[in-house]
Enzyme design. Structure first.
Site, PDB file in Angstrom:
ATOM      1  N   ASN A  43      27.064  35.852 -13.552  1.00  0.00           N
ATOM      2  CA  ASN A  43      27.909  35.476 -14.685  1.00  0.00           C
ATOM      3  C   ASN A  43      29.190  36.272 -14.467  1.00  0.00           C
ATOM      4  OD1 ASN A  43      25.964  33.850 -15.885  1.00  0.00           O
ATOM      5  ND2 ASN A  43      25.063  35.570 -16.995  1.00  0.00           N
ATOM      6  N   LYS A  81      27.171  30.882  -9.386  1.00  0.00           N
ATOM      7  CA  LYS A  81      26.420  30.267 -10.482  1.00  0.00           C
ATOM      8  C   LYS A  81      27.407  29.326 -11.156  1.00  0.00           C
ATOM      9  CE  LYS A  81      24.162  31.415 -14.890  1.00  0.00           C
ATOM     10  NZ  LYS A  81      23.563  32.487 -15.712  1.00  0.00           N
ATOM     11  N   GLU A  91      24.013  27.493 -17.715  1.00  0.00           N
ATOM     12  CA  GLU A  91      24.043  28.374 -18.887  1.00  0.00           C
ATOM     13  C   GLU A  91      25.479  28.658 -19.330  1.00  0.00           C
ATOM     14  OE1 GLU A  91      21.598  31.772 -17.746  1.00  0.00           O
ATOM     15  OE2 GLU A  91      19.835  30.722 -18.518  1.00  0.00           O
ATOM     16  N   GLU A 144      23.528  43.204 -16.619  1.00  0.00           N
ATOM     17  CA  GLU A 144      22.750  42.165 -17.295  1.00  0.00           C
ATOM     18  C   GLU A 144      21.299  42.290 -16.830  1.00  0.00           C
ATOM     19  OE1 GLU A 144      24.650  38.439 -17.672  1.00  0.00           O
ATOM     20  OE2 GLU A 144      22.838  37.391 -18.299  1.00  0.00           O
ATOM     21  N   ARG A 145      20.406  42.390 -17.789  1.00  0.00           N
ATOM     22  CA  ARG A 145      18.962  42.547 -17.503  1.00  0.00           C
ATOM     23  C   ARG A 145      18.672  43.795 -16.671  1.00  0.00           C
ATOM     24  NH1 ARG A 145      18.059  39.097 -21.516  1.00  0.00           N
ATOM     25  NH2 ARG A 145      19.001  37.084 -21.125  1.00  0.00           N
ATOM     26  N   ARG A 152      12.935  21.113 -18.627  1.00  0.00           N
ATOM     27  CA  ARG A 152      13.725  22.084 -17.872  1.00  0.00           C
ATOM     28  C   ARG A 152      13.140  22.330 -16.483  1.00  0.00           C
ATOM     29  NH1 ARG A 152      14.976  28.301 -19.857  1.00  0.00           N
ATOM     30  NH2 ARG A 152      15.583  29.082 -17.815  1.00  0.00           N
ATOM     31  N   ARG A 198      23.765  28.710  -6.159  1.00  0.00           N
ATOM     32  CA  ARG A 198      22.485  28.797  -6.886  1.00  0.00           C
ATOM     33  C   ARG A 198      22.040  27.452  -7.468  1.00  0.00           C
ATOM     34  NH1 ARG A 198      22.252  32.382 -11.362  1.00  0.00           N
ATOM     35  NH2 ARG A 198      20.379  33.495 -10.815  1.00  0.00           N
ATOM     36  N   LYS A 244      15.534  29.986  -7.318  1.00  0.00           N
ATOM     37  CA  LYS A 244      14.613  30.988  -7.889  1.00  0.00           C
ATOM     38  C   LYS A 244      13.188  30.647  -7.468  1.00  0.00           C
ATOM     39  CE  LYS A 244      17.250  32.538 -11.884  1.00  0.00           C
ATOM     40  NZ  LYS A 244      17.296  32.803 -13.340  1.00  0.00           N
ATOM     41  N   ASP A 261      12.195  30.325 -14.784  1.00  0.00           N
ATOM     42  CA  ASP A 261      13.034  31.528 -14.813  1.00  0.00           C
ATOM     43  C   ASP A 261      12.219  32.816 -14.722  1.00  0.00           C
ATOM     44  OD1 ASP A 261      15.114  33.257 -15.074  1.00  0.00           O
ATOM     45  OD2 ASP A 261      15.454  32.899 -17.199  1.00  0.00           O
ATOM     46  N   GLU A 290      12.939  41.684 -16.106  1.00  0.00           N
ATOM     47  CA  GLU A 290      13.407  40.998 -17.307  1.00  0.00           C
ATOM     48  C   GLU A 290      12.255  40.497 -18.172  1.00  0.00           C
ATOM     49  OE1 GLU A 290      16.033  37.700 -16.506  1.00  0.00           O
ATOM     50  OE2 GLU A 290      16.082  37.095 -18.606  1.00  0.00           O
ATOM     51  N   GLU A 293      15.303  33.326  -4.393  1.00  0.00           N
ATOM     52  CA  GLU A 293      15.801  34.429  -5.221  1.00  0.00           C
ATOM     53  C   GLU A 293      14.631  34.970  -6.034  1.00  0.00           C
ATOM     54  OE1 GLU A 293      19.504  33.736  -7.483  1.00  0.00           O
ATOM     55  OE2 GLU A 293      18.575  34.710  -9.205  1.00  0.00           O
TER      56      GLU A 293
HETATM   57  O1  GCW Z   1      16.941  34.820 -16.296  1.00  0.00           O
HETATM   58  C1  GCW Z   1      18.102  34.332 -16.854  1.00  0.00           C
HETATM   59  C2  GCW Z   1      18.676  35.529 -17.520  1.00  0.00           C
HETATM   60  C3  GCW Z   1      20.171  35.568 -17.531  1.00  0.00           C
HETATM   61  C4  GCW Z   1      20.644  35.309 -16.107  1.00  0.00           C
HETATM   62  C5  GCW Z   1      20.183  33.937 -15.677  1.00  0.00           C
HETATM   63  C6  GCW Z   1      20.571  33.596 -14.252  1.00  0.00           C
HETATM   64  C7  GCW Z   1      22.521  36.242 -14.960  1.00  0.00           C
HETATM   65  O2  GCW Z   1      18.154  35.606 -18.818  1.00  0.00           O
HETATM   66  O3  GCW Z   1      20.547  36.819 -18.006  1.00  0.00           O
HETATM   67  O4  GCW Z   1      22.036  35.440 -15.991  1.00  0.00           O
HETATM   68  O5  GCW Z   1      18.798  33.868 -15.736  1.00  0.00           O
HETATM   69  O6  GCW Z   1      19.749  33.820 -13.382  1.00  0.00           O
HETATM   70  O7  GCW Z   1      21.659  33.122 -14.019  1.00  0.00           O
END
Ligand code: GCW
Length: 703
Positions: free
Chosen positions: A215, A292, A296, A172-173, A341, A329, A365, A370, A398, A392
């Site tokens: 995920n 996580k 999402e 992912e990413r 958000r 997280r 984060k 994000d 990304e 993080e």
């Molecule tokens: O930045 C977003 C991404 C998702 C990512 C999510 C996260 C792993 O678009 O792809 O999923 O954050 O950090 O959980």
């Protein structure tokens, strides 16, 4: 004619065999090629005639063999490894022992008397390994080692990469190929690359890795997959790297046959305790869990009316008999059309400050949204004082142009680490929060979402290796400067030619600001749904409001930006009064953060003397133009770097330039009808229309 052709071929063959050896980037910053400087070579060889190591610790053995290979490469002399120095001098002694000046992973390099041996000592074998790599780094940078005397301790205890790698081999990413982990072939087949991965990390002091995506799937907790994870752990262990897993919260249901995953249910707790026991049987030095949850669409404790603390503490209880931790997280946000958000993590986590088990660390984060090209620091760093927090960062690009755009990220990491939260008065930097020194926590952690993949050069963009390198170096010591780290990396990886080192370092150092200028200047952001590559400021349809572009930039006929003052969402109230005061006033808010906090009129004069509209245009245009400057800089280093690598980077810069203009045009053409202002001289109106740009984006997103 024929002869001329043959001559040409012969010349080419000779050229290939002698001078030009293509550098495929695989060896990263650990090249250890024979040093050109003969005097240096000899001096190093004199101080490293043998290596002494005793005992059976696999990590110590690694330290000795790494040192041996490195020294032989750099000096051209073979260096024996012996068990006892006797009365020989002129060698390197590796030793583990008590040292009041060292923390667990720290090391000391010292020399007793001019003729003595060089001692690399650590409190643990890991420390010695890091010391060995530090010595090799010094030599690669041509620094003197004869009189070396240094003590180095990591400022953060858990220094981890997070891999968002899936069981099917995708990442992912991820933009550098497939996952490094060959799940299908494990545990029987061990790709030699696992070891190379481990040594690259160990050379920086990284001591842990979360191998699967946050995920997550429950599959990784089945016995079948745990055996595979155990095989990876075995490959990493001699390099002092522990393995961690991301967990799927409802696993007790999906693979455990229970009817619930409620963290307060005794059967669920027992299931996790048993599962954890099974893991430690297979992986005795297992690092712990990353989670996580309720984020999402990922399930979590809230599905059962429980809190994040309930979920995290249940896992901590399962880990209690072992030396493992829970990293929970804080990246959570709900689809609330009236909410912001930005505020979500703080709103959801503050009520639980002080309620987490001592084995839990909350992973935040760097910014509140994000991984944007630029974000203010997350307000949680200045708010949650009773819970250890880790930061993080995202190494994979990304939102930074994937593996095409050059963005050196150390300045992004440093900007967050050096930001002052004021939580305990001036000087309460994010770095001091996460390294545990501000609130006196012994538990401290830092995580970087990896940019590695199966591409031969590991990171796709050859210069993106610098981001992996920078993350690791800062995880060890966040006081290092971005520039020093860039210089180190260039010298070890690309060239030692001083002018070229300077040029490339300069490019790296400016690259982030250049990117921000054409991509998201003055505090714009773009975390809308989708692939996160193409410009789409017009995007206004999605399953949820906070996955549209217009939610973030809020362009209208009055101005641009998200009002987060008391008149708006009041997200600023989540920061300390000093921060709030500075950022809450558009006149004192630093320009890089302006549109994060204010809805600014188009004709408002900024501190630069230009109106908002003119300033935006200036940044979009100069940003895109600056990519040309990077291309020119790169062209000049051609004689000093490997030709294959040179061409690779040159090609990527060319694409970056094209795409920077694309971003510029998209923003300018989209915003202009709101601003109703001409594009200021000397900049020229884009040659294409907004429709042209949109069409291009559509093409990129065609399935
Ligand atoms: O930045 C977003 C991404 C998702 C990512 C999510 C996260 C792993 O678009 O792809 O999923 O954050 O950090 O959980």
């Amino acid at each position: 004619m024929k002869y001329i052709q043959w001559g040409k071929w012969l010349f080419l063959i000779l050229l290939t065999a002698t001078n030009v050896r293509a550098d495929d980037g695989y060896r990263l910053w650990l090249k250890y090629d024979l040093l050109k400087d003969v005097a240096k070579r000899q001096a190093y060889a004199r101080s490293a005639q043998f290596i002494v190591v005793s005992g059976n610790s696999p990590v110590l053995k690694t330290a000795a063999t790494e040192l041996q290979a490195g020294l032989q490469g750099l000096t051209g002399k073979s260096v024996p490894i012996i068990a006892n120095a006797g009365n020989r001098t002129g060698g390197i002694v590796l030793t583990v022992g008590a040292d009041a000046n060292l923390v667990d992973d720290g090391y000391r390099i010292s020399k007793k008397g001019a003729a003595g041996n060089l001692i690399i000592s650590g409190k643990t074998a890991n420390g010695v390994l890091y010391g060995a790599f530090a010595l090799l780094r010094k030599m690669q940078m041509l620094e003197p080692i004869e009189t070396l005397s240094l003590t180095s301790n990591p400022r953060i205890r858990y220094r981890l990469l997070n891999h968002w790698d899936n069981a099917n081999g995708t990442i992912e990413r991820g933009y550098a190929g497939e996952s490094l982990w060959k799940w299908y072939a494990l545990p029987e087949t061990i790709d030699p690359r696992y070891q190379d991965y481990a040594r690259a990390n160990a050379s920086l002091g990284i001591n842990g890795t979360v191998v699967n995506n946050v995920n997550a799937t429950a599959r990784f907790l089945t016995n079948e997959y745990l055996e595979k994870v155990a095989a990876l752990a075995k490959a990493f262990r001699p390099y002092g790297i522990r393995v961690y897993l991301s967990i799927y919260f409802p696993a007790p249901k999906t693979i455990g046959g229970l009817s619930t995953a409620d963290p307060l249910d005794p059967q669920v707790r027992k299931w996790w305790a048993d599962k954890t026991k099974e893991i430690y049987k297979l992986i005795p030095d297992f690092g712990g869990f990353l989670v996580k949850a309720n984020s999402e669409g990922e399930p979590g404790p809230q599905d059962y009316g429980r809190s994040h603390a309930d979920g995290a503490n249940m896992l901590a209880e399962a880990l209690a008999p072992y030396d493992g931790i829970v990293m929970w997280r804080a990246f959570v946000y709900k689809a609330d059309p009236n909410g912001d958000r930005f505020k979500a993590a703080h709103e959801e986590f503050m009520p639980y400050d002080g309620k987490f088990d001592k084995k839990v660390i909350v992973q935040v984060k760097n910014g509140p949204i994000d991984f944007q090209p630029r974000e203010p620091f997350s307000p949680l760093f200045g708010a949650m004082t009773k819970t250890p927090l880790s930061v993080e960062f995202q190494i994979t690009q990304e939102y930074l142009g994937f593996a095409t755009h050059l963005v050196y990220e150390a300045p992004i990491f440093k900007e967050c680490l050096e930001a002052d939260t004021y939580v305990k008065g001036k000087g309460s930097t994010v770095a001091k929060v996460i390294d545990g020194s501000l609130h006196q926590y012994s538990m401290s952690a830092i995580a970087g979402v990896a940019n590695t993949g199966s591409d031969r050069n590991w990171t796709g963009h050859p210069l993106a290796q610098a981001n992996w390198y920078a993350f690791g170096r800062l995880a060890w010591d966040h006081t290092l400067t971005s520039e020093a780290i860039a210089g180190e990396w260039v010298k070890q990886t690309l060239t030692k030619e001083p002018q070229a080192v300077e040029r490339i370092t300069d490019m790296l150092m400016r690259s982030r600001e250049i990117y921000v200028n054409y991509n998201t200047p003055l505090g714009l952001s773009r975390p809308w749904t989708g692939v996160h590559f193409a410009p789409e400021p017009w995007q206004n349809k999605s399953s949820r409001p906070d996955w549209t572009a217009i939610y973030y930039h809020r362009a209208d006929s009055v101005g641009l930006g998200f009002d987060r003052t008391a008149k708006g969402s009041n997200a600023l109230a989540q920061y300390a009064p000093e921060v709030r005061k500075m950022w809450g006033n558009p006149a004192t808010c630093p320009l890089p953060y302006l549109l994060w906090f204010h809805h600014v009129p188009w004709t408002q004069k900024l501190s630069t003397g230009r109106t908002l509209w003119d300033e935006l245009c200036t940044r979009f245009y100069t940003g895109a133009d600056s990519v040309k400057w990077m291309q020119q800089q790169w062209a000049q280093v051609k004689p000093a770097v490997d030709p294959v690598l040179f061409a690779d980077v040159a090609g990527r810069l060319e694409t970056q330039h094209k795409e920077a203009i694309w971003w510029r045009d998209a923003w300018v053409l989209y915003l202009q009808p709101f601003a109703r202002q001409p594009i200021p001289a000397p900049f020229k109106k884009p040659e294409r229309s907004l429709e042209d740009v949109k069409r291009l984006v559509d093409i990129y997103q065609l399935r």
